[in-house]
Design an enzyme around this catalytic site. Structure first.
Site, PDB file in Angstrom:
ATOM      1  N   ARG A 122       0.806  -1.234   0.000  1.00  0.00           N
ATOM      2  CA  ARG A 122       0.000   0.000   0.000  1.00  0.00           C
ATOM      3  C   ARG A 122       0.831   1.273   0.000  1.00  0.00           C
ATOM      4  NH1 ARG A 122      -2.638  -2.564   4.100  1.00  0.00           N
ATOM      5  NH2 ARG A 122      -4.309  -3.914   3.382  1.00  0.00           N
ATOM      6  N   LYS A 144       1.849  11.366 -10.955  1.00  0.00           N
ATOM      7  CA  LYS A 144       1.014  10.453 -11.735  1.00  0.00           C
ATOM      8  C   LYS A 144       1.822   9.202 -12.064  1.00  0.00           C
ATOM      9  CE  LYS A 144      -2.031  13.437 -14.439  1.00  0.00           C
ATOM     10  NZ  LYS A 144      -2.491  13.621 -15.822  1.00  0.00           N
ATOM     11  N   GLU A 186       7.402  19.278 -25.054  1.00  0.00           N
ATOM     12  CA  GLU A 186       6.791  19.603 -23.762  1.00  0.00           C
ATOM     13  C   GLU A 186       7.377  20.905 -23.203  1.00  0.00           C
ATOM     14  OE1 GLU A 186       4.248  17.811 -22.672  1.00  0.00           O
ATOM     15  OE2 GLU A 186       4.491  15.836 -23.588  1.00  0.00           O
ATOM     16  N   LYS A 230       6.090  22.833 -14.164  1.00  0.00           N
ATOM     17  CA  LYS A 230       5.267  21.675 -13.802  1.00  0.00           C
ATOM     18  C   LYS A 230       5.039  21.638 -12.292  1.00  0.00           C
ATOM     19  CE  LYS A 230       3.652  17.239 -14.512  1.00  0.00           C
ATOM     20  NZ  LYS A 230       3.637  16.010 -15.287  1.00  0.00           N
ATOM     21  N   GLU A 240      -5.585  17.100  -9.945  1.00  0.00           N
ATOM     22  CA  GLU A 240      -6.277  17.403 -11.190  1.00  0.00           C
ATOM     23  C   GLU A 240      -7.691  17.886 -11.031  1.00  0.00           C
ATOM     24  OE1 GLU A 240      -5.719  13.962 -13.854  1.00  0.00           O
ATOM     25  OE2 GLU A 240      -4.839  15.514 -15.087  1.00  0.00           O
ATOM     26  N   ARG A 244      -4.453  21.990 -13.340  1.00  0.00           N
ATOM     27  CA  ARG A 244      -3.562  21.024 -13.951  1.00  0.00           C
ATOM     28  C   ARG A 244      -3.954  20.711 -15.392  1.00  0.00           C
ATOM     29  NH1 ARG A 244      -0.778  16.446 -10.243  1.00  0.00           N
ATOM     30  NH2 ARG A 244       0.212  15.222 -11.852  1.00  0.00           N
ATOM     31  N   ASN A 248      -2.389  19.892 -20.431  1.00  0.00           N
ATOM     32  CA  ASN A 248      -2.812  19.119 -21.609  1.00  0.00           C
ATOM     33  C   ASN A 248      -2.787  19.938 -22.889  1.00  0.00           C
ATOM     34  OD1 ASN A 248      -3.221  16.552 -20.518  1.00  0.00           O
ATOM     35  ND2 ASN A 248      -5.102  17.269 -19.547  1.00  0.00           N
ATOM     36  N   HIS A 251      -2.376  18.364 -26.209  1.00  0.00           N
ATOM     37  CA  HIS A 251      -2.587  16.928 -26.007  1.00  0.00           C
ATOM     38  C   HIS A 251      -3.953  16.443 -26.476  1.00  0.00           C
ATOM     39  CE1 HIS A 251       1.103  17.330 -23.783  1.00  0.00           C
ATOM     40  NE2 HIS A 251       1.123  16.045 -23.453  1.00  0.00           N
ATOM     41  N   HIS A 255      -3.295  13.426 -28.656  1.00  0.00           N
ATOM     42  CA  HIS A 255      -3.664  12.043 -28.321  1.00  0.00           C
ATOM     43  C   HIS A 255      -4.430  11.373 -29.454  1.00  0.00           C
ATOM     44  CE1 HIS A 255      -3.261  12.721 -23.733  1.00  0.00           C
ATOM     45  NE2 HIS A 255      -2.185  12.123 -24.225  1.00  0.00           N
ATOM     46  N   HIS A 268       5.123  10.677 -29.057  1.00  0.00           N
ATOM     47  CA  HIS A 268       4.269  11.543 -28.233  1.00  0.00           C
ATOM     48  C   HIS A 268       4.588  13.030 -28.448  1.00  0.00           C
ATOM     49  CE1 HIS A 268       1.805  12.841 -24.899  1.00  0.00           C
ATOM     50  NE2 HIS A 268       2.845  13.454 -24.354  1.00  0.00           N
TER      51      HIS A 268
HETATM   52  N1  LIG Z   1       3.509  10.379 -15.218  1.00  0.00           N
HETATM   53  C1  LIG Z   1       3.367  11.442 -15.978  1.00  0.00           C
HETATM   54  O1  LIG Z   1       2.967  12.507 -15.515  1.00  0.00           O
HETATM   55  C2  LIG Z   1       3.704  11.334 -17.429  1.00  0.00           C
HETATM   56  C3  LIG Z   1       3.803  12.488 -18.209  1.00  0.00           C
HETATM   57  C4  LIG Z   1       4.171  12.337 -19.531  1.00  0.00           C
HETATM   58  C5  LIG Z   1       4.428  11.087 -20.061  1.00  0.00           C
HETATM   59  N2  LIG Z   1       4.307   9.991 -19.285  1.00  0.00           N
HETATM   60  C6  LIG Z   1       4.586   8.655 -19.801  1.00  0.00           C
HETATM   61  O2  LIG Z   1       5.954   8.593 -20.153  1.00  0.00           O
HETATM   62  C7  LIG Z   1       6.117   7.628 -21.174  1.00  0.00           C
HETATM   63  C8  LIG Z   1       7.025   8.182 -22.207  1.00  0.00           C
HETATM   64  O3  LIG Z   1       8.277   8.463 -21.597  1.00  0.00           O
HETATM   65  P1  LIG Z   1       9.588   8.662 -22.448  1.00  0.00           P
HETATM   66  O4  LIG Z   1       9.311   9.599 -23.545  1.00  0.00           O
HETATM   67  O5  LIG Z   1      10.679   8.986 -21.467  1.00  0.00           O
HETATM   68  O6  LIG Z   1       9.789   7.250 -23.154  1.00  0.00           O
HETATM   69  P2  LIG Z   1      10.586   5.914 -22.728  1.00  0.00           P
HETATM   70  O7  LIG Z   1      10.622   5.763 -21.269  1.00  0.00           O
HETATM   71  O8  LIG Z   1       9.992   4.823 -23.502  1.00  0.00           O
HETATM   72  O9  LIG Z   1      12.052   6.218 -23.252  1.00  0.00           O
HETATM   73  C9  LIG Z   1      12.251   6.401 -24.620  1.00  0.00           C
HETATM   74  C10 LIG Z   1      13.383   5.546 -25.139  1.00  0.00           C
HETATM   75  O10 LIG Z   1      14.635   6.130 -24.774  1.00  0.00           O
HETATM   76  C11 LIG Z   1      15.472   5.165 -24.182  1.00  0.00           C
HETATM   77  N3  LIG Z   1      16.310   5.895 -23.229  1.00  0.00           N
HETATM   78  C12 LIG Z   1      15.886   6.461 -22.111  1.00  0.00           C
HETATM   79  N4  LIG Z   1      16.862   7.175 -21.548  1.00  0.00           N
HETATM   80  C13 LIG Z   1      17.952   7.025 -22.326  1.00  0.00           C
HETATM   81  C14 LIG Z   1      19.268   7.535 -22.277  1.00  0.00           C
HETATM   82  N5  LIG Z   1      19.643   8.390 -21.328  1.00  0.00           N
HETATM   83  N6  LIG Z   1      20.135   7.153 -23.246  1.00  0.00           N
HETATM   84  C15 LIG Z   1      19.714   6.334 -24.225  1.00  0.00           C
HETATM   85  N7  LIG Z   1      18.476   5.847 -24.354  1.00  0.00           N
HETATM   86  C16 LIG Z   1      17.608   6.202 -23.397  1.00  0.00           C
HETATM   87  C17 LIG Z   1      14.548   4.153 -23.612  1.00  0.00           C
HETATM   88  O11 LIG Z   1      15.172   2.901 -23.508  1.00  0.00           O
HETATM   89  C18 LIG Z   1      13.403   4.143 -24.623  1.00  0.00           C
HETATM   90  O12 LIG Z   1      13.706   3.273 -25.651  1.00  0.00           O
HETATM   91  C19 LIG Z   1       4.733   7.286 -21.676  1.00  0.00           C
HETATM   92  O13 LIG Z   1       4.379   5.994 -21.224  1.00  0.00           O
HETATM   93  C20 LIG Z   1       3.841   8.337 -21.044  1.00  0.00           C
HETATM   94  O14 LIG Z   1       2.539   7.841 -20.776  1.00  0.00           O
HETATM   95  C21 LIG Z   1       3.960  10.103 -17.989  1.00  0.00           C
HETATM   96 ZN   LIG Z   2       2.830  14.951 -22.945  1.00  0.00          ZN
END
Ligand SMILES: NC(=O)c1ccc[n+]([C@@H]2O[C@H](COP(=O)([O-])OP(=O)(O)OC[C@H]3O[C@@H](n4cnc5c(N)ncnc54)[C@H](O)[C@@H]3O)[C@@H](O)[C@H]2O)c1
Ligand SMILES: [Zn+2]
Ligand SMILES: NC(=O)c1ccc[n+]([C@@H]2O[C@H](COP(=O)([O-])OP(=O)(O)OC[C@H]3O[C@@H](n4cnc5c(N)ncnc54)[C@H](O)[C@@H]3O)[C@@H](O)[C@H]2O)c1
Ligand SMILES: [Zn+2]
Lengths: 365, 365
Positions: A122, A144, A186, A230, A240, A244, A248, A251, A255, A268
């Site tokens: 938990r 999130k 972003e 942020k 939210e 917040r 978006n 987005h 999306h 993205h």
């Molecule tokens: N929690 C939130 O508030 C929030 C906000 C925006 C996005 N997200 C989520 O984040 C995800 C996308 O994240 P992302 O864009 O970081 O993608 P990701 O985590 O898939 O990373 C992208 C790619 O880069 C590679 N990589 C990462 N760091 C590296 C580095 N330093 N050197 C070489 N390669 C590297 C990874 O292996 C991957 O293949 C989505 O699932 C999205 O839903 C969450």
């Molecule tokens: Zn985004």
């Protein structure tokens, strides 16, 4: 250069620390948080190969008992199966309530590790070490967390704040350029909705399309100001309720574009770039925003090597339909974030369907 | 007779409403909570057969759009698979952030539905309609939700408070007597750790072993005072920082007994009864509690038709070993809740292993 940003929430507060060389200080910084001895580092094989050793050595040196697990890379592995593997590692290493999970990776690793730490016993401690630009300025901040359901992204999740976000800009050196640009999308978003000065600083830079072309001072500004934006927004609206929603920006249509192209054609950030162009045009059409400001936005998006037109072959009608199945839709009304000036935006569900269609038609390539 | 108890938490507050006939008022009561239109009722086939129709009719009459899902009965179905079925129903019925899941059932349904509502779209509304005595006085209050991991109970979960707990004592009429007694064990617990008056009222009753033998006034007192006790404790310590630990009275040894007999020989309430006898004896041995008080406790347990001796064939050494693998163990120390008088208890990790063994030996049958 070093920045520390405080995220102040009613129940829990934490810091975002941004500095070159931070990765090697992970153990030291975590020492000061009063955590239990056990740490589980979660990463993927690519990232772990680059940065696992430094992170783990630092944790061990600070006296932590460290276990690790790597999960396959990519959004398609942001699933319940991967989550189960983290739980199994937690069980095997007998993590306790005082133990900590460290996410060493991009948003995928961050979201899954966050959700695992939110739900194991938990809720245990959680530290974010984001390694993509997008995770640094966005995913790692705000609490999130979640995984995907076979039928939709992020349908299963929880709010769970990290105890600390540790950013080391050095790790961006190995990030593929397309991922870098996705993060910049972003950052441009924060410039439009919140921080006009950040926008101007990026405007003044000759290049914005890859890390090598970036001044180190500007990179630090980008990270600091984006995280601050942020943090400001989420601390004013942790769960939210309202504000917040401005995060978006870009987005809503973004999306729809992502999902209609099955997450294969644009990533993205590219989708958000397209969405910002569309939202900007909508705001101009509704006479809420200057034409000139929207042109400055679009120029910045182009300078970052991001798209400003729809991917070819997308059906406009299908995009408009997709908008109303988005999970953020309340009682059937599509919510748009629209800029009113560079540095400010509002939320509205009063955009006529015609206007959306007309703008998208202009953006068809 | 009607009681309403307020649970006041820093972020969210809610009411526990206790009255005969409440089930038929479910829709009305939920109307006043300002929830969205959509409701998903989660139950199991046995309970749904008895009470589903009344609950759903009441919701529909109040104007809600109602969907329902039943999951197989029993602790062995408190799993990720059942959770997945709730998620699928949520998707199919397009629940939104403003929608509500209603748990109509015992603790198993309540815990799973609570966890599903905690994690669907990162948290939607949740209403508890407990149908076992144990769920009424314990599981439905306090916001603990979760499912089991193949290797351990409640390892995966979240804190998520209900918007309302609606108790209709009438539904207890169909509850099997052994389940009724399991609930009484928790009621006796509240008498010992928190509410001496509740303890005395039960002492004064000639019978305590089944619903039919119970005075209706006493039943209402039992429900009201127990809910009040749990509400008091959790509002003073929402996330289990300290005080809430006293709710584990009887549970330290209770859990060990349950798990060593693989949840087949004794049920939870019986295990807690055994655990209270043991903890009471330990407190007496350590000269923290009167022998007389412990005898009064044990007499009450017996009057409720609950066991006071260990199930035959259990190895004492194995019980003591099991204690230190409990998830509540901090840094290897076993935490006991020990009464100091009827109505008050303390938490300690200073019980010598010898004392535990000696007490358990006395309790072997
Ligand atoms: N929690 C939130 O508030 C929030 C906000 C925006 C996005 N997200 C989520 O984040 C995800 C996308 O994240 P992302 O864009 O970081 O993608 P990701 O985590 O898939 O990373 C992208 C790619 O880069 C590679 N990589 C990462 N760091 C590296 C580095 N330093 N050197 C070489 N390669 C590297 C990874 O292996 C991957 O293949 C989505 O699932 C999205 O839903 C969450
Ligand atoms: Zn985004
Ligand atoms: N969340 C908490 O704080 C908390 C606290 C204590 C226990 N729990 C959990 O609660 C669960 C045990 O709950 P429980 O004891 O209610 O068991 P349960 O939910 O399994 O119900 C016991 C049995 O009674 C049947 N039943 C329920 N209501 C009935 C009725 N009115 N008439 C006829 N039959 C009925 C059920 O079908 C089931 O077979 C465990 O999983 C435990 O972990 C949670
Ligand atoms: Zn219990």
């Amino acid at each position: 250069m070093e920045s520390v940003i405080g995220v102040n929430l009613p129940q829990e507060s934490y810091e975002i620390a941004i500095a070159s060389g931070n990765l090697a200080k992970l153990g030291d910084r975590m020492m000061s948080l009063n955590l239990g001895k056990k740490v589980l580092v979660v990463s993927n094989p690519v990232i772990f190969q680059y940065y696992g050793e430094v992170a783990i050595a630092s944790l061990k040196e600070a006296g932590f008992e460290v276990a690790q697990i790597t999960l396959p890379a990519g959004e398609s592995y942001k699933t319940h199966d991967s989550l189960q593997k983290i739980y199994d590692a937690a069980l095997e290493n007998r993590l306790e309530r005082s133990s900590t999970m460290v996410a060493l990776g991009g948003g995928v690793i961050g979201d899954m590790t966050g959700f695992a730490s939110a739900t194991w016993l938990r809720g245990i401690n959680f530290v974010q070490v984001p390694t993509t630009l997008l995770a640094m300025v966005d995913a790692s901040i705000g609490g999130k967390t979640g995984v995907n359901h076979p039928q939709g992204k992020n349908l299963i999740g929880a709010f769970h704040q990290p105890r600390e976000v540790l950013i080391d800009p050095e790790v961006l050196k190995t990030l593929p350029v397309r991922e870098f640009r996705a993060g910049i999308a972003e950052v441009i978003k924060y410039g439009i909705i919140w921080d006009a000065e950040l926008f101007s600083q990026m405007e003044r830079s000759q290049y914005l399309d890859c890390l090598d072309n970036l001044d180190l001072g500007l990179l630090q500004e980008i990270l600091t100001r984006s995280c601050q934006a942020k943090a400001d927004v989420v601390s004013k609206d942790e769960k939210e309720a309202g504000l917040r929603a401005i995060l978006n920006y870009g987005h809503t249509i973004g999306h729809a574009v992502e999902s209609l192209t099955e997450y294969r054609v644009v990533n993205h950030g590219e989708a958000v770039a397209i969405g910002m162009v569309a939202a900007g045009e909508i705001a101009v059409t509704l006479q809420m925003w200057d034409k000139l400001a929207s042109e400055r936005q679009n120029a910045l998006i182009q300078k970052a090597g991001l798209p400003t037109a729809l991917p070819p072959g997308l059906d406009i009608e299908a995009i408009v339909d997709a908008l109303s199945t988005d999970k953020k839709v309340k009682a059937g009304k599509v919510r748009f974030v629209l800029p009113t000036q560079i540095g400010a935006a509002i939320v509205t569900d009063q955009v006529p369907r015609d206007v959306i269609k007309q703008v998208l038609q202009q953006m068809s390539s």
